[in-house]
Design a protein around this motif. Structure first.
Motif, PDB file in Angstrom:
ATOM      1  N   LYS A 128     -30.723 -58.304 -46.196  1.00  9.87           N
ATOM      2  CA  LYS A 128     -31.762 -57.457 -46.820  1.00  9.87           C
ATOM      3  C   LYS A 128     -33.117 -57.824 -46.202  1.00  9.87           C
ATOM      4  O   LYS A 128     -33.424 -58.995 -46.015  1.00  9.87           O
ATOM      5  CB  LYS A 128     -31.782 -57.733 -48.320  1.00  9.87           C
ATOM      6  CG  LYS A 128     -32.637 -56.788 -49.158  1.00  9.87           C
ATOM      7  CD  LYS A 128     -32.328 -57.069 -50.653  1.00  9.87           C
ATOM      8  CE  LYS A 128     -33.264 -56.465 -51.641  1.00  9.87           C
ATOM      9  NZ  LYS A 128     -33.932 -55.346 -51.651  1.00  9.87           N
ATOM     10  N   GLY A 129     -33.875 -56.787 -45.794  1.00 12.04           N
ATOM     11  CA  GLY A 129     -35.187 -57.051 -45.193  1.00 12.04           C
ATOM     12  C   GLY A 129     -35.109 -57.288 -43.695  1.00 12.04           C
ATOM     13  O   GLY A 129     -36.126 -57.419 -43.013  1.00 12.04           O
ATOM     14  N   LEU A 130     -33.887 -57.333 -43.162  1.00  8.20           N
ATOM     15  CA  LEU A 130     -33.706 -57.587 -41.720  1.00  8.20           C
ATOM     16  C   LEU A 130     -33.127 -56.375 -40.988  1.00  8.20           C
ATOM     17  O   LEU A 130     -32.956 -56.403 -39.766  1.00  8.20           O
ATOM     18  CB  LEU A 130     -32.758 -58.786 -41.509  1.00  8.20           C
ATOM     19  CG  LEU A 130     -33.254 -60.154 -41.991  1.00  8.20           C
ATOM     20  CD1 LEU A 130     -32.123 -61.186 -41.904  1.00  8.20           C
ATOM     21  CD2 LEU A 130     -34.452 -60.619 -41.160  1.00  8.20           C
ATOM     22  N   LEU A 131     -32.792 -55.311 -41.721  1.00  7.48           N
ATOM     23  CA  LEU A 131     -32.031 -54.214 -41.096  1.00  7.48           C
ATOM     24  C   LEU A 131     -32.812 -53.530 -39.976  1.00  7.48           C
ATOM     25  O   LEU A 131     -32.232 -53.000 -39.040  1.00  7.48           O
ATOM     26  CB  LEU A 131     -31.596 -53.192 -42.150  1.00  7.48           C
ATOM     27  CG  LEU A 131     -30.680 -53.729 -43.250  1.00  7.48           C
ATOM     28  CD1 LEU A 131     -30.140 -52.578 -44.101  1.00  7.48           C
ATOM     29  CD2 LEU A 131     -29.539 -54.568 -42.682  1.00  7.48           C
ATOM     30  N   ALA A 132     -34.137 -53.575 -40.051  1.00 13.33           N
ATOM     31  CA  ALA A 132     -34.933 -52.929 -38.999  1.00 13.33           C
ATOM     32  C   ALA A 132     -34.937 -53.747 -37.705  1.00 13.33           C
ATOM     33  O   ALA A 132     -35.358 -53.270 -36.652  1.00 13.33           O
ATOM     34  CB  ALA A 132     -36.356 -52.717 -39.487  1.00 13.33           C
ATOM     35  N   LEU A 173     -29.405 -47.028 -38.768  1.00 13.36           N
ATOM     36  CA  LEU A 173     -28.549 -48.213 -38.577  1.00 13.36           C
ATOM     37  C   LEU A 173     -27.073 -47.795 -38.481  1.00 13.36           C
ATOM     38  O   LEU A 173     -26.591 -47.001 -39.292  1.00 13.36           O
ATOM     39  CB  LEU A 173     -28.708 -49.162 -39.768  1.00 13.36           C
ATOM     40  CG  LEU A 173     -27.873 -50.441 -39.698  1.00 13.36           C
ATOM     41  CD1 LEU A 173     -28.579 -51.471 -38.791  1.00 13.36           C
ATOM     42  CD2 LEU A 173     -27.660 -51.020 -41.088  1.00 13.36           C
ATOM     43  N   HIS A 174     -26.378 -48.339 -37.466  1.00  7.57           N
ATOM     44  CA  HIS A 174     -24.923 -48.168 -37.427  1.00  7.57           C
ATOM     45  C   HIS A 174     -24.294 -49.208 -38.342  1.00  7.57           C
ATOM     46  O   HIS A 174     -24.624 -50.396 -38.253  1.00  7.57           O
ATOM     47  CB  HIS A 174     -24.394 -48.397 -36.008  1.00  7.57           C
ATOM     48  CG  HIS A 174     -24.733 -47.299 -35.037  1.00  7.57           C
ATOM     49  ND1 HIS A 174     -24.232 -46.024 -35.156  1.00  7.57           N
ATOM     50  CD2 HIS A 174     -25.527 -47.286 -33.940  1.00  7.57           C
ATOM     51  CE1 HIS A 174     -24.720 -45.273 -34.167  1.00  7.57           C
ATOM     52  NE2 HIS A 174     -25.497 -46.014 -33.424  1.00  7.57           N
ATOM     53  N   ILE A 175     -23.401 -48.740 -39.217  1.00 11.05           N
ATOM     54  CA  ILE A 175     -22.597 -49.681 -40.015  1.00 11.05           C
ATOM     55  C   ILE A 175     -21.188 -49.653 -39.437  1.00 11.05           C
ATOM     56  O   ILE A 175     -20.513 -48.617 -39.453  1.00 11.05           O
ATOM     57  CB  ILE A 175     -22.592 -49.314 -41.505  1.00 11.05           C
ATOM     58  CG1 ILE A 175     -24.013 -49.412 -42.084  1.00 11.05           C
ATOM     59  CG2 ILE A 175     -21.622 -50.243 -42.265  1.00 11.05           C
ATOM     60  CD1 ILE A 175     -24.105 -49.099 -43.570  1.00 11.05           C
TER      61      ILE A 175
END
Ligand code: DX5
Ligand code: ZN
Length: 222
Positions: A128-132, A173-175
């Motif tokens: 969380k908070g790192l996805l970018a 974001l690719h999951i």
């Protein structure tokens, strides 16, 4: 987002890997998932930068390199030099969030995409908070280390929670989901928000790789 199928070469005939990669591309694979294991972070060994380098001329596929290694920072250059298009490190292999951010920066400095992977027991809050900072989050749906294991159903809720977080932090974001994916279960992670599905045994264990990949994609999108 359009569903991508990423065959994992861990399930291929490793004595004839170049041919396997060629066949996977002809069969319609979108990415090629290359598992790297150090016998320490996971209790198994697999491929090296040399393998990736020698496979590179065999295929134009997007080389999705999954580092199941301790101290991944030591090996990013070697896999970037070998021709990786994406290097994914494990959140559990970074000592803290700043170190994880640093790994993303180190990978981006090589002009390629950065991914972070979380094991089944690792919470979504860890990223969380790192996805970018990343282009991909690789959600493990098996305990890393071996192909041919069973998909852990509890992971599907994690995928949905991650997609909700990504809608806020990084909508493109690719999951990617990795482990135990097959015709029967692929719709669950896809419906939950995954857009890249790794399949080792389900592809390389099939008689006809093209049919297997088409079936996986159809079942994911239905
Ligand atoms: C496991 C690897 C997976 C595995 C997938 O540690 O990260 O990529 O090769 O293989 P299947 O699809 O057979 O579970
Ligand atoms: Zn993998």
């Amino acid at each position: 987002m359009k569903i991508k199928i990423a065959p994992s070469i861990l399930a291929a005939d490793t004595a004839r890997l170049g041919e396997a990669v060629c066949v996977a591309q002809q069969a319609g694979a979108d990415w090629l998932h290359i598992d790297i294991m150090d016998g320490h972070f996971v209790p198994n060994f697999s491929f090296s930068p040399q393998t990736v380098k020698q496979l590179r001329p065999w295929s134009k596929l997007y080389f999705d390199v999954h580092l199941m290694l301790d101290q991944p920072e030591k090996y990013i250059d070697a896999f970037a030099n070998a021709g990786a298009d994406l290097i994914t490190v494990h959140a559990e292999a970074a000592k803290d969030r700043e170190a994880l951010r640093g790994l993303a920066a180190q990978i981006h400095a090589r002009g390629i995409h950065a991914g972070v992977s979380i094991k089944p027991a690792t919470k979504v809050e860890t990223v969380k908070g790192l996805l970018a900072d990343f282009e991909v989050v690789l959600v493990m749906s098996v305990e890393p280390g071996f192909g041919g294991q069973k998909y852990i159903d509890a992971v599907t809720d994690k995928i949905a929670a991650l997609r909700q977080l990504a809608d806020k932090e990084n909508p493109v974001l690719h999951i990617e989901v990795d482990g135990g994916i097959c015709d029967e279960n692929i719709n669950a992670p896809a419906a939950a928000g995954a857009d890249v599905l790794v399949a080792g045994s389900a592809v390389f264990g099939a008689e006809d790789l093209g049919e297997a990949i088409t079936r996986l994609r159809d079942n994911a999108e239905k």
